[in-house]
Design an enzyme around this catalytic site. Structure first.
Site, short mmCIF file in Angstrom:
data_model
loop_
_atom_site.label_atom_id
_atom_site.label_comp_id
_atom_site.label_asym_id
_atom_site.label_seq_id
_atom_site.Cartn_x
_atom_site.Cartn_y
_atom_site.Cartn_z
N CYS A 63 4.98 10.79 -7.49
CA CYS A 63 5.46 12.16 -7.26
C CYS A 63 6.97 12.18 -7.05
CB CYS A 63 4.75 12.73 -6.03
SG CYS A 63 5.32 14.36 -5.53
N CYS A 66 9.26 13.41 -3.04
CA CYS A 66 9.91 12.59 -2.00
C CYS A 66 10.58 11.39 -2.66
CB CYS A 66 8.89 12.10 -0.98
SG CYS A 66 8.08 13.43 -0.03
N CYS A 140 -0.92 15.50 0.06
CA CYS A 140 0.53 15.54 0.29
C CYS A 140 0.84 15.50 1.79
CB CYS A 140 1.10 16.82 -0.32
SG CYS A 140 2.86 17.07 -0.03
N PHE A 267 26.90 35.75 3.85
CA PHE A 267 25.76 35.18 3.11
C PHE A 267 24.52 35.27 3.99
CE2 PHE A 267 29.63 33.00 1.72
CZ PHE A 267 29.60 33.18 0.34
N CYS A 361 24.30 23.40 3.30
CA CYS A 361 23.31 22.52 2.70
C CYS A 361 23.97 21.47 1.82
CB CYS A 361 22.29 23.33 1.90
SG CYS A 361 23.02 24.33 0.58
#
Length: 406
Positions: A63, A66, A140, A267, A361
């Site tokens: 997957c 991660c 998951c 924002f 971020c």
């Protein structure tokens, strides 16, 4: 060939001299495999390091959701903290870094899943790493159990409206009223599909089902608790990934602006910081999306005990609030996209507000903007790294800037 890993790259891959990229390797490990371009394929760990652990999730190898489950938590926390420190150092900045706050496993309340029809049926999951292949994720360790419970209904959605040529993008969000599901990339809606989707949403008690931003069915507003208010964001709207991460960000912002009476939130989105701030100050929320501001405003109007909140739809990249417009505030909150907010930061620097609560971020663009504020006379009091995206290379932060007189 055999290589020794010297560091991790920003995508979480091990990097050896060359550079040679080795997915799933950690610094200090000796790895062998076949070199394809600049990537070591089918790597085998010859000498593991102490930080290596068995991935807790059975899907970790295939997957792409991660990248770092093979590393112990303390290693990942230190690495993400170092990413933040290095980004600041690259701009000549030293700052006090608080201990990183990491969201627990099985706590993601929002995710974008892929849904694809196959010859044998349907698959709903995440894309494989650097691949169009969709990997099923029945166990998951990232998603909240409420989202995991949605996998069978989302398989039904995919069977109804997916394609074997491409994958649906399915944004699933856990709300106070239940599942908020927004789908894109599917078949064009006709009457039969619309009715079938509405019946599916009713059968599985979705709070809301949207198709290409059009609401197909809504049993209840898919509200989120933001401070004392409840807000129902528009379909697919941005929301912090985990409740723990959101709480850490709100705590850092609230600490920074605690003495302010007039706050501008730049924002602002749907009010993640606006509405908690309104418990102690008047807040002016500025955001480019009129739909998100409308949701914020409804939440404020239906809440009790909050100070005045005003909203302004404005593209802050093209038309930042000018220093003269900012002069009436005694604190600012700024939470820009990954690109940062260089033009708006320049006006904040000119406005000389007493304190600025910054959320980011992207440590690299944050450091660039921080450099400009510091050059204008601000002090970077502290930086709080926050890891909402557990086991990924992604890291967020909150920070406090103050003027010398503050």
């Amino acid at each position: 060939m055999q290589v020794t890993i010297t560091r991790l790259g920003h995508q979480g891959d091990g990097i050896a001299e060359g550079p040679i990229y080795v997915p799933g390797a950690l610094p200090g490990e000796v790895v062998e495999g076949q070199l394809s371009g600049d990537v070591l394929t089918a790597p085998r760990i010859v000498t593991p390091v102490a930080a290596r652990v068995r991935p807790p999730c059975p899907h970790a190898r295939a997957c792409g959701g991660c990248a770092l489950q093979h590393a112990e938590d303390a290693f990942v926390a230190a690495w993400k903290t170092e990413i933040t420190r290095a980004a600041l150092a690259a701009q000549g900045i030293e700052a006090r870094l608080r201990p990183i706050v990491t969201s627990p496993a099985r706590s993601r309340r929002r995710a974008v899943l892929a849904g694809k029809r196959t010859k044998k049926g349907v698959i709903v999951g995440f894309h494989g790493r650097a691949s169009d292949t969709v990997v099923p994720i029945p166990d998951c360790h990232l998603l909240h159990p409420d989202l995991m419970a949605l996998l069978p209904p989302l398989e039904e959605v995919t069977a109804l409206a997916g394609s074997r040529k491409g994958a649906l993008a399915i944004t699933v969000t856990r709300s106070l009223a239940g599942a908020d599901v927004a789908v894109s990339g599917g078949k064009a809606l006709d009457l039969d599909l619309r009715m079938a989707l509405a019946a599916l949403a009713d059968r599985h008690r979705f709070a809301r089902l949207s198709w290409e931003d059009e609401v197909i069915a809504q049993a209840a507003p898919p509200e989120q608790a933001l401070g004392a208010a409840r807000v129902a964001p528009p379909p697919g709207a941005f929301l912090q990934a985990t409740e723990a991460g959101e709480a850490a960000l709100i705590s850092a912002v609230s600490e920074t602006i605690s003495s302010a009476k007039q706050v501008v939130d730049l924002f602002a989105g749907c009010g993640t910081f606006t509405l908690p701030a309104a418990s102690g100050a008047d807040v002016h929320a500025v955001e480019s999306s009129a739909a998100m501001l409308a949701a914020l405003d409804r939440g404020w109007r239906n809440a009790a005990g909050l100070h005045r909140v005003t909203t302004e739809a404005r593209d802050l990249f093209r038309r930042p609030l000018m220093a003269e417009e900012l002069a009436r505030f005694d604190a600012a909150i700024i939470d820009p996209p990954r690109a940062g907010a260089q033009a708006q930061v320049a006006e904040l620097a000119r406005a000389q507000l007493p304190v600025i609560a910054a959320v980011s971020c992207n440590p690299a663009t944050f450091a660039r903007d921080a450099r400009d504020l510091i050059a204008a006379g601000y002090r970077l009091d502290w930086v709080q790294p926050i890891d909402q995206f557990r086991w990924s290379p992604h890291v967020e932060l909150a920070a406090r800037f103050s003027r010398a007189a503050a």
